[in-house]
Design an enzyme around this catalytic site. Sequence first.
Site, PDB file in Angstrom:
ATOM      1  N   MET A 149     -54.059 -35.198  12.388  1.00 11.33           N
ATOM      2  CA  MET A 149     -53.118 -35.398  11.286  1.00 11.33           C
ATOM      3  C   MET A 149     -53.619 -36.522  10.377  1.00 11.33           C
ATOM      4  O   MET A 149     -52.844 -37.081   9.591  1.00 11.33           O
ATOM      5  CB  MET A 149     -51.728 -35.713  11.823  1.00 11.33           C
ATOM      6  CG  MET A 149     -51.171 -34.547  12.644  1.00 11.33           C
ATOM      7  SD  MET A 149     -49.375 -34.529  12.745  1.00 11.33           S
ATOM      8  CE  MET A 149     -49.065 -36.074  13.537  1.00 11.33           C
ATOM      9  N   ALA A 199     -55.237 -40.277   9.122  1.00 13.10           N
ATOM     10  CA  ALA A 199     -55.119 -41.706   9.459  1.00 13.10           C
ATOM     11  C   ALA A 199     -56.027 -41.972  10.659  1.00 13.10           C
ATOM     12  O   ALA A 199     -55.592 -42.439  11.717  1.00 13.10           O
ATOM     13  CB  ALA A 199     -53.667 -42.106   9.745  1.00 13.10           C
ATOM     14  N   HIS A 204     -58.838 -42.965  13.417  1.00 16.18           N
ATOM     15  CA  HIS A 204     -59.283 -44.180  14.099  1.00 16.18           C
ATOM     16  C   HIS A 204     -60.385 -43.775  15.067  1.00 16.18           C
ATOM     17  O   HIS A 204     -60.768 -42.587  15.128  1.00 16.18           O
ATOM     18  CB  HIS A 204     -58.103 -44.858  14.797  1.00 16.18           C
ATOM     19  CG  HIS A 204     -57.291 -43.935  15.654  1.00 16.18           C
ATOM     20  ND1 HIS A 204     -57.790 -43.333  16.790  1.00 16.18           N
ATOM     21  CD2 HIS A 204     -56.019 -43.456  15.505  1.00 16.18           C
ATOM     22  CE1 HIS A 204     -56.869 -42.579  17.331  1.00 16.18           C
ATOM     23  NE2 HIS A 204     -55.783 -42.610  16.572  1.00 16.18           N
ATOM     24  N   ASN A 205     -60.842 -44.734  15.864  1.00 19.84           N
ATOM     25  CA  ASN A 205     -61.983 -44.435  16.738  1.00 19.84           C
ATOM     26  C   ASN A 205     -61.688 -43.391  17.812  1.00 19.84           C
ATOM     27  O   ASN A 205     -62.611 -42.797  18.359  1.00 19.84           O
ATOM     28  CB  ASN A 205     -62.514 -45.720  17.385  1.00 19.84           C
ATOM     29  CG  ASN A 205     -63.302 -46.525  16.362  1.00 19.84           C
ATOM     30  OD1 ASN A 205     -63.743 -45.974  15.351  1.00 19.84           O
ATOM     31  ND2 ASN A 205     -63.479 -47.814  16.616  1.00 19.84           N
ATOM     32  N   HIS A 226     -60.069 -40.569  17.217  1.00 18.84           N
ATOM     33  CA  HIS A 226     -60.422 -39.312  16.536  1.00 18.84           C
ATOM     34  C   HIS A 226     -61.946 -39.173  16.429  1.00 18.84           C
ATOM     35  O   HIS A 226     -62.502 -38.087  16.622  1.00 18.84           O
ATOM     36  CB  HIS A 226     -59.845 -39.276  15.112  1.00 18.84           C
ATOM     37  CG  HIS A 226     -58.344 -39.316  15.047  1.00 18.84           C
ATOM     38  ND1 HIS A 226     -57.644 -40.385  14.536  1.00 18.84           N
ATOM     39  CD2 HIS A 226     -57.407 -38.401  15.421  1.00 18.84           C
ATOM     40  CE1 HIS A 226     -56.341 -40.125  14.585  1.00 18.84           C
ATOM     41  NE2 HIS A 226     -56.170 -38.940  15.119  1.00 18.84           N
ATOM     42  N   GLN A 261     -43.727 -30.197  13.411  1.00 20.22           N
ATOM     43  CA  GLN A 261     -43.732 -30.884  14.707  1.00 20.22           C
ATOM     44  C   GLN A 261     -43.026 -32.232  14.670  1.00 20.22           C
ATOM     45  O   GLN A 261     -42.949 -32.916  15.678  1.00 20.22           O
ATOM     46  CB  GLN A 261     -45.151 -31.036  15.246  1.00 20.22           C
ATOM     47  CG  GLN A 261     -45.999 -32.097  14.539  1.00 20.22           C
ATOM     48  CD  GLN A 261     -47.432 -32.066  15.038  1.00 20.22           C
ATOM     49  OE1 GLN A 261     -48.156 -31.109  14.806  1.00 20.22           O
ATOM     50  NE2 GLN A 261     -47.838 -33.101  15.749  1.00 20.22           N
ATOM     51  N   GLY A 312     -57.316 -35.001  22.651  1.00 20.43           N
ATOM     52  CA  GLY A 312     -57.371 -36.280  23.351  1.00 20.43           C
ATOM     53  C   GLY A 312     -56.415 -36.337  24.531  1.00 20.43           C
ATOM     54  O   GLY A 312     -55.310 -35.791  24.478  1.00 20.43           O
ATOM     55  N   LYS A 345     -54.862 -38.886  25.291  1.00 15.38           N
ATOM     56  CA  LYS A 345     -53.747 -39.705  24.803  1.00 15.38           C
ATOM     57  C   LYS A 345     -52.468 -38.870  24.712  1.00 15.38           C
ATOM     58  O   LYS A 345     -51.374 -39.329  25.020  1.00 15.38           O
ATOM     59  CB  LYS A 345     -54.146 -40.271  23.430  1.00 15.38           C
ATOM     60  CG  LYS A 345     -53.033 -40.725  22.546  1.00 15.38           C
ATOM     61  CD  LYS A 345     -52.653 -42.145  22.843  1.00 15.38           C
ATOM     62  CE  LYS A 345     -51.506 -42.666  22.035  1.00 15.38           C
ATOM     63  NZ  LYS A 345     -50.985 -41.901  20.967  1.00 15.38           N
ATOM     64  N   ARG A 362     -50.123 -44.494  14.391  1.00 16.52           N
ATOM     65  CA  ARG A 362     -48.869 -45.219  14.150  1.00 16.52           C
ATOM     66  C   ARG A 362     -49.012 -46.723  14.399  1.00 16.52           C
ATOM     67  O   ARG A 362     -48.125 -47.493  14.041  1.00 16.52           O
ATOM     68  CB  ARG A 362     -47.752 -44.656  15.032  1.00 16.52           C
ATOM     69  CG  ARG A 362     -47.319 -43.251  14.613  1.00 16.52           C
ATOM     70  CD  ARG A 362     -46.168 -42.761  15.471  1.00 16.52           C
ATOM     71  NE  ARG A 362     -45.661 -41.469  15.018  1.00 16.52           N
ATOM     72  CZ  ARG A 362     -46.132 -40.298  15.415  1.00 16.52           C
ATOM     73  NH1 ARG A 362     -47.137 -40.245  16.282  1.00 16.52           N
ATOM     74  NH2 ARG A 362     -45.610 -39.173  14.964  1.00 16.52           N
TER      75      ARG A 362
END
Length: 280
Positions: free
Chosen positions: A30, A32, A34-35, A37, A61, A147, A149, A187
């Site tokens: 989505m 934004a 970061h590492n 991704h 979603q 991920g 995560k 976020r």
Amino acid sequence: MEIVKTKISLQALLQPHRSSKLRIALVPTMGALHNGHIALISHAKQLADVVVCSIFVNPTQFNDPKDLEKYPRPIEQDIMMLREAGCDILFYPNVDEMYGQNEQWHLDLGGLDNVLEGLHRPGHFQGVTQIVKKLFDAVRPDVACFGQKDFQQYKVVEHMVNQLQIPLALEMCPTVREPEGLAMSSRNVRLTELGRKQALALYRTLQHVKADVRRQNLVTLREEAIKSLENSPGVRLEYFAIYDADTFTEADNSAPDRPLIALVAAWVDGVRLIDNLLLQ
Ligand code: AMP
């Protein structure tokens, strides 16, 4: 890196690669970035000849309209990061490209959407499967990378791939963390400096549970983790659970050899954070 906004132009770009039998990987995001991704992109590059990253903030979603509105969208920076990471194609559609009017979607998720994230975010996983299916159809990848995560999301996508017999391989990549342990998330930019410190309680608790999993029974472990998080300043706990990582049901003390995962969701600074840790 090629940037395309329509499915037709994406197909035209991918066609020659497909004809040459090159392997195509998809990394859905989505934005934004970061590492975390970028690690997915690097992993995808090892598995395939052509890497497609999608950036689409998927409205279906989001169960909270404010969260959708506030979702960060730094597209120029994302493009720079993707170029640097060696991504081949960015698919960056708008909402009308992905959704028709009043489109309906429901997939039987075998109960995966009734627990934890599914329970606290009604409709979330229907929205996730809806968009991931559309992205799979648009890209037709050989492999797609997700991920750890978002572990429950991975299980949900895996369920859909099996149920609909979608011909691709799924890869789950480890969670990338900030040096102090906070799981990277788009976020996190909304956290204050104090909030970032307070949020460390999540990973710290997960690590304690992992360290004690052989020594204590799971009910006590969970209760202590909950108590500790409820007493952590600035943290409002939503859930803490110890699950069987295979079946994604609550773990049972009587089956000691099962793969276990601890999962947590909590609010810090008005930001909803999730994290998890495999316990063996
Ligand atoms: P999102 O942009 O948040 O929808 O995430 C896109 C993909 O990146 C999903 O497969 C996430 O699980 C994955 N992801 C997000 N944060 C991390 C992280 N810290 N480490 C590894 N993967 C991540």
